[in-house]
Design a protein around this motif. Structure first.
Motif, mmCIF file in Angstrom:
data_model
loop_
_atom_site.group_PDB
_atom_site.id
_atom_site.type_symbol
_atom_site.label_atom_id
_atom_site.label_comp_id
_atom_site.label_asym_id
_atom_site.label_seq_id
_atom_site.Cartn_x
_atom_site.Cartn_y
_atom_site.Cartn_z
ATOM 1 N N ARG A 1 39.927 41.655 38.221
ATOM 2 C CA ARG A 1 38.787 41.638 37.313
ATOM 3 C C ARG A 1 39.141 40.928 36.006
ATOM 4 N NH1 ARG A 1 37.793 46.839 39.619
ATOM 5 N NH2 ARG A 1 39.009 47.907 38.007
ATOM 6 N N ASP A 2 40.312 41.251 35.464
ATOM 7 C CA ASP A 2 40.719 40.628 34.206
ATOM 8 C C ASP A 2 40.754 39.108 34.325
ATOM 9 O OD1 ASP A 2 40.980 43.094 33.016
ATOM 10 O OD2 ASP A 2 43.165 43.195 33.229
ATOM 11 N N ILE A 3 41.246 38.621 35.454
ATOM 12 C CA ILE A 3 41.391 37.168 35.624
ATOM 13 C C ILE A 3 40.048 36.505 35.896
ATOM 14 C CG2 ILE A 3 42.342 35.391 37.149
ATOM 15 C CD1 ILE A 3 44.859 37.103 37.389
ATOM 16 N N ILE A 4 39.264 37.037 36.826
ATOM 17 C CA ILE A 4 38.033 36.352 37.232
ATOM 18 C C ILE A 4 36.961 36.451 36.151
ATOM 19 C CG2 ILE A 4 36.224 36.169 38.974
ATOM 20 C CD1 ILE A 4 39.032 35.246 39.848
ATOM 21 N N TYR A 5 36.880 37.573 35.467
ATOM 22 C CA TYR A 5 35.915 37.667 34.369
ATOM 23 C C TYR A 5 36.260 36.712 33.218
ATOM 24 C CZ TYR A 5 33.234 41.706 36.068
ATOM 25 O OH TYR A 5 32.394 42.538 36.780
ATOM 26 N N ASP A 6 37.474 36.172 33.244
ATOM 27 C CA ASP A 6 37.901 35.234 32.213
ATOM 28 C C ASP A 6 38.078 33.825 32.779
ATOM 29 O OD1 ASP A 6 38.530 34.642 29.572
ATOM 30 O OD2 ASP A 6 40.650 35.149 29.777
ATOM 31 N N SER A 7 37.464 33.551 33.959
ATOM 32 C CA SER A 7 37.609 32.257 34.626
ATOM 33 C C SER A 7 36.239 31.662 34.951
ATOM 34 C CB SER A 7 38.399 32.413 35.932
ATOM 35 O OG SER A 7 39.696 32.933 35.695
ATOM 36 N N VAL A 8 36.161 30.346 34.925
ATOM 37 C CA VAL A 8 34.923 29.658 35.313
ATOM 38 C C VAL A 8 34.820 29.566 36.830
ATOM 39 C CG1 VAL A 8 33.562 27.537 35.082
ATOM 40 C CG2 VAL A 8 34.993 28.314 33.176
ATOM 41 N N PHE A 9 35.962 29.316 37.485
ATOM 42 C CA PHE A 9 36.029 29.220 38.938
ATOM 43 C C PHE A 9 36.987 30.282 39.458
ATOM 44 C CE2 PHE A 9 34.926 25.047 37.381
ATOM 45 C CZ PHE A 9 34.010 24.534 38.290
ATOM 46 N N GLY A 10 36.700 30.786 40.669
ATOM 47 C CA GLY A 10 37.599 31.731 41.320
ATOM 48 C C GLY A 10 37.982 31.230 42.694
#
Length: 293
Positions: free
Chosen positions: A186-195
């Protein structure tokens, strides 16, 4: 109310399988389908087979108990004589499918595997590999171009993906084979434009739908694209679809979409189709339409 095939109760167990981790012991799609189709008033020519495939197979040596599989197969072989002229449907989340062949049956499956024998009159229809929504919300300004948190050993292309992309500027990776990844994911994807959503053991991944739910653009990497509801979803507008031989192209594609602002169109379309078709209710409603008169 839809007609239900008389099915042995030991094949309709309650879920005790906890995956993905944030799902806890909440119902999987087979159990939600059971609640939906045994209570909704649906006019259909199809009979519902309510076997809880994931829970049953996971509880019996991960689908490797041949005697248990043979028992269901023998039961399925008798359905045409018990219900002459009838058509059937079932819903399965398990990566390897039902592991039995069923004549005159639509199998709404979150995955597809050669391990499952398929009768000539049996059709596998893709549905989303769903889990409960993650809590939280995306950051207004995202620090990562591309994010990934997950294992790299469930399919060889995951290691290739990590080897080629991990360490690039703006790419945030967390690769871990054993620990629960929900919070860091969650921490990474909520802070990313693409997953990144590479296939795993099965041809698809929870990451494809989780990334959309978390308002990022999924990059779905697979040698087999298992995509649901293609009659109503244009997946080329919702996700970046990448075959293994094109992993090297991802940085250029990402940079171009960021520079032109075109990624916003993916986000907008993804929100629309996710809310309409890729939630629990949306998926079950689509299945219901497929088997309605």
């Amino acid at each position: 109310m839809i007609r239900v095939v008389d099915t042995p109760q030991q094949w309709i167990p309650k879920n005790t399988f906890q995956y993905p981790p944030h799902q806890g012991l909440n119902p999987l799609i087979e159990e939600r389908a059971f609640s939906y189709f045994t209570t909704m008033d649906i006019d259909s020519d199809y009979l519902y087979i309510p076997i809880q495939w994931t829970q049953y197979h996971c509880s019996n040596n991960w689908g490797n108990d041949t005697a248990k599989i043979a028992e269901i197969q023998n039961w399925a072989n008798e359905l045409p004589s018990k219900y002459p002229g009838e058509k059937f449907f079932t819903v399965v989340q398990y990566d390897d499918g039902t592991l039995v062949s069923i004549d005159n049956c639509k199998v709404f499956a979150a995955s597809n595997s050669p391990k499952s024998p398929k009768a000539d009159t049996q059709e596998y229809i893709p549905i989303p590999l769903l889990s409960d929504p993650h809590p939280g919300s995306p950051k207004e300004v995202r620090m990562n171009k591309v994010g990934f948190a997950g294992r790299n050993d469930t399919h060889p292309m995951r290691k290739v993906m990590c080897d080629k992309l991990e360490g690039l500027e703006g790419y945030k990776f967390f690769v871990n084979q054993t620990a629960s990844l929900s919070e860091v994911f969650r921490d990474i994807i909520y802070d990313s434009v693409f997953g990144l959503a590479p296939r795993g053991y099965g041809p698809t991944s929870f990451r494809l739908y989780e990334t959309m739910q978390m308002d990022a653009v999924p990059i779905y990497i697979s040698d087999v694209f298992w995509l649901p509801f293609e009659d109503v979803i244009d997946w080329n507008k919702a996700a970046i679809l990448i075959t293994p031989d094109r992993i090297d192209e991802i940085p250029g594609i990402v940079d171009n979409l960021l520079e032109t602002g075109e990624f916003e169109k993916y986000l907008e379309y993804g929100r629309m189709v996710y809310d309409k078709y890729l939630t629990w209710d949306g998926t079950l409603n689509q299945i219901a339409q497929s088997i309605s008169k």
